[in-house]
Design a protein around this motif. Structure first.
Motif, mmCIF file in Angstrom:
data_model
loop_
_atom_site.group_PDB
_atom_site.id
_atom_site.type_symbol
_atom_site.label_atom_id
_atom_site.label_comp_id
_atom_site.label_asym_id
_atom_site.label_seq_id
_atom_site.Cartn_x
_atom_site.Cartn_y
_atom_site.Cartn_z
ATOM 1 N N VAL A 12 89.091 25.164 -38.505
ATOM 2 C CA VAL A 12 89.991 24.256 -38.755
ATOM 3 C C VAL A 12 89.834 23.738 -40.034
ATOM 4 N N GLY A 14 91.630 21.083 -43.164
ATOM 5 C CA GLY A 14 92.444 19.824 -43.637
ATOM 6 C C GLY A 14 92.411 19.902 -45.152
ATOM 7 N N THR A 161 96.653 16.081 -45.178
ATOM 8 C CA THR A 161 97.086 16.689 -43.928
ATOM 9 C C THR A 161 96.298 16.164 -42.947
ATOM 10 N N GLU A 162 96.927 16.499 -41.679
ATOM 11 C CA GLU A 162 96.033 16.606 -40.586
ATOM 12 C C GLU A 162 95.326 17.981 -40.499
ATOM 13 N N PRO A 163 94.358 18.164 -39.502
ATOM 14 C CA PRO A 163 93.493 19.315 -39.619
ATOM 15 C C PRO A 163 94.110 20.215 -38.774
ATOM 16 N N ASN A 202 88.446 20.547 -46.360
ATOM 17 C CA ASN A 202 87.703 20.106 -45.273
ATOM 18 C C ASN A 202 87.827 21.304 -44.201
ATOM 19 N N SER A 204 85.920 23.120 -41.035
ATOM 20 C CA SER A 204 84.919 23.333 -39.910
ATOM 21 C C SER A 204 85.410 24.434 -38.945
ATOM 22 N N GLY A 213 84.633 20.912 -34.788
ATOM 23 C CA GLY A 213 83.018 20.906 -35.121
ATOM 24 C C GLY A 213 82.949 19.840 -36.231
ATOM 25 N N ARG A 215 82.707 18.682 -40.084
ATOM 26 C CA ARG A 215 83.331 19.550 -41.412
ATOM 27 C C ARG A 215 82.460 19.289 -42.451
HETATM 28 P P1 ADP Z 1 87.888 10.501 -44.625
HETATM 29 O O1 ADP Z 1 88.382 9.390 -44.409
HETATM 30 O O2 ADP Z 1 86.219 10.741 -44.403
HETATM 31 O O3 ADP Z 1 88.304 11.200 -45.943
HETATM 32 P P2 ADP Z 1 89.696 11.722 -42.873
HETATM 33 O O4 ADP Z 1 89.623 11.475 -41.376
HETATM 34 O O5 ADP Z 1 90.905 11.107 -43.788
HETATM 35 O O6 ADP Z 1 88.079 11.652 -43.680
HETATM 36 O O7 ADP Z 1 89.887 13.215 -42.976
HETATM 37 C C1 ADP Z 1 89.845 13.627 -44.333
HETATM 38 C C2 ADP Z 1 90.463 15.199 -44.205
HETATM 39 O O8 ADP Z 1 89.647 16.106 -43.334
HETATM 40 C C3 ADP Z 1 92.050 15.329 -43.690
HETATM 41 O O9 ADP Z 1 92.651 16.405 -44.331
HETATM 42 C C4 ADP Z 1 91.603 15.732 -42.146
HETATM 43 O O10 ADP Z 1 92.702 16.396 -41.656
HETATM 44 C C5 ADP Z 1 90.558 16.671 -42.312
HETATM 45 N N1 ADP Z 1 89.543 16.803 -41.140
HETATM 46 C C6 ADP Z 1 89.164 15.701 -40.241
HETATM 47 N N2 ADP Z 1 88.320 16.342 -39.332
HETATM 48 C C7 ADP Z 1 88.128 17.697 -39.668
HETATM 49 C C8 ADP Z 1 87.517 18.666 -38.873
HETATM 50 N N3 ADP Z 1 86.812 18.630 -37.945
HETATM 51 N N4 ADP Z 1 87.731 19.861 -39.413
HETATM 52 C C9 ADP Z 1 88.281 20.261 -40.662
HETATM 53 N N5 ADP Z 1 89.152 19.146 -41.138
HETATM 54 C C10 ADP Z 1 88.922 17.827 -40.803
#
Ligand code: ADP
Ligand code: MG
Length: 426
Positions: A12, A14, A161-163, A202, A204, A213, A215
């Protein structure tokens, strides 16, 4: 279609991308953003955070953000808020970075691209305006760290982006499509060596069907090759940990291109560590509907729309159409050559084949191609009328490419001269 598995795990990803917005001056001051100046010659009182100074919003930076939002089908917020992101670092003079937190200027949207022959779409969470920090120079002074504040206050659009991504290849294709789009829109010069476009990945892993999982975030990837290597290393590292019965701890990691490994830099801070609060020095950013419409009217035809047009009107396969719309200069070259020889598929084949191969090995852009669109079209016409075979055309192409002099005169005459010289030398 199910996601590819690596060693039985689903990946996964993002991405968070910092695109430097091309403006002459900084986001909250009048200092120049030109690259490569002597250290600390382009940092004014506002960038230095001298007492009594106040930030003033750069209108062009906002216009660039609106352009981006419209191009990706996002909501452009009529009202957004600047926030202070507080942390201590020597190259951050104010002790906080001005960013956007709860209400960003761009909300939602999508980036579409091809992963091999498969069309993909990645959802954007948001894109927000913020200022860059300065730069710490560790190499130049023995036992000391230099600080260059020329970058401080440079306008950035952080695109989150979204994950949604499921492999390093998909992350790289997303990043390439985003890179091409911001350059196409003219909002970022895309220069990755100079730091105008940098990605945090990011990553995981999870068993299929399990919840996401934990990240780890790989910081500051400034080449697509590094991005691919770093993500692949990270995936295998995380799977090794899990297989050894160890937990993944949320962390920020750095990729070392020399070793090909990622290494933990710090345990990842959460949003609450930054003590975000609205910046009292800046009023809410209010964008009138009329301004949004004015910007919409100046948008160029977008790569996806242009690719669809080439499929519809020229009969190109979707893959070819995506390739020839990889950048505006590429698309212009395609259109010029197609118009001149009326064989769209052959133009696309040559552009994806010989032309790209030579450009890539020589690290040239298509604008600097020794074989211009008119010359390629003339060559294709000589294949079409049976003057030369495909094989011979490739050899003629090589001669034209090596003949690095300025392209002048009639393209057909140039081709015929090369063909004739070839025939008489045998
Ligand atoms: P933060 O506020 O700590 O930066 P966010 O929720 O904004 O965290 O997410 C930051 C980035 O991480 C985004 O691009 C999101 O899609 C990605 N992301 C969030 N959870 C996961 C995960 N479990 N695995 C991989 N990427 C993730
Ligand atoms: Mg974030």
């Amino acid at each position: 279609m199910s996601a590819p598995l690596i060693r039985g795990y689903e990946v996964v990803i993002g991405l968070e991308t910092h695109a430097q917005l091309s403006t002459r001056s900084k986001i909250f001051s009048g200092a120049s953003t030109a690259f490569g100046a002597e250290p600390n010659t382009q940092a004014c009182a506002v960038d230095l955070a001298l007492p009594g100074t106040l930030p003033v919003m750069n209108r062009t930076a906002v216009e660039r953000a609106i352009r981006f939002g419209l191009a990706v089908g996002a909501k452009v917020a009529p009202l957004s808020i600047f926030a202070r992101k507080n942390y201590f670092y020597p190259d951050l003079p104010k002790g906080y970075q001005i960013s956007q937190y709860e209400i960003p200027v761009v909300q939602g949207g999508q980036i579409r691209f091809m992963l091999g022959q498969t069309p993909k779409s990645v959802n954007l969470t948001r894109a927000h305006l913020e200022e860059d920090a300065g730069k710490s120079l560790h190499e130049d002074y023995h036992g000391l760290t230099g600080i260059d504040l020329n970058r401080a206050g440079t306008p950035l659009l952080e695109i989150v982006t979204e994950p949604d991504m499921r492999s390093s290849a998909e992350a790289v294709e997303y990043a390439k499509a985003l890179h091409a789009l911001v350059m196409w829109l003219g909002i970022c010069d895309g220069n990755m060596q100079e730091g105008s476009f940098r990605c945090d990945a990011n990553v995981s892993v999870r068993r299929p069907g399990a919840p996401f999982g934990t990240r780890r975030e790989i910081k500051n990837l400034n080449s697509f090759r590094f991005m691919s290597q770093a993500i692949d290393y990270e995936i295998n590292w995380q799977i090794d940990q899990i297989e050894d019965g160890l937990a993944i701890e949320q962390a920020t990691v750095l990729f070392n291109p020399d070793t090909g490994e990622t290494r933990s830099m710090r345990s990842k801070e959460d949003a609450h560590d930054y003590r975000y609060f609205p910046d009292p020095d800046l009023p809410p950013l209010v964008i009138a509907a009329q301004w949004i419409e004015e910007v919409r009217a100046t948008l160029p035809e977008l790569p996806a729309a242009m690719a669809e047009r080439f499929v519809r009107d020229d009969g190109l396969p979707a893959y070819d159409a995506a390739m020839v719309t990889q950048s505006l200069p590429f698309a212009r070259y395609y259109e010029a050559a197609r118009d001149a020889c009326c064989a769209p598929k052959l133009v696309a084949n040559w552009m994806m084949g010989e032309v790209s191969r030579r450009l890539n090995t020589e690290g040239r852009s298509i604008a600097a191609s020794p074989v211009d669109a008119a010359t390629l079209a003339a060559l294709i016409r000589r294949i079409g009328d049976g003057t030369i075979s495909n094989n011979a055309a490739r050899q003629v192409f090589d001669v034209l490419w090596a003949d690095a002099g300025p392209v002048s005169g009639d393209a057909t005459a140039r081709i015929d001269a090369v063909i004739e010289a070839r025939a008489s030398s045998r």
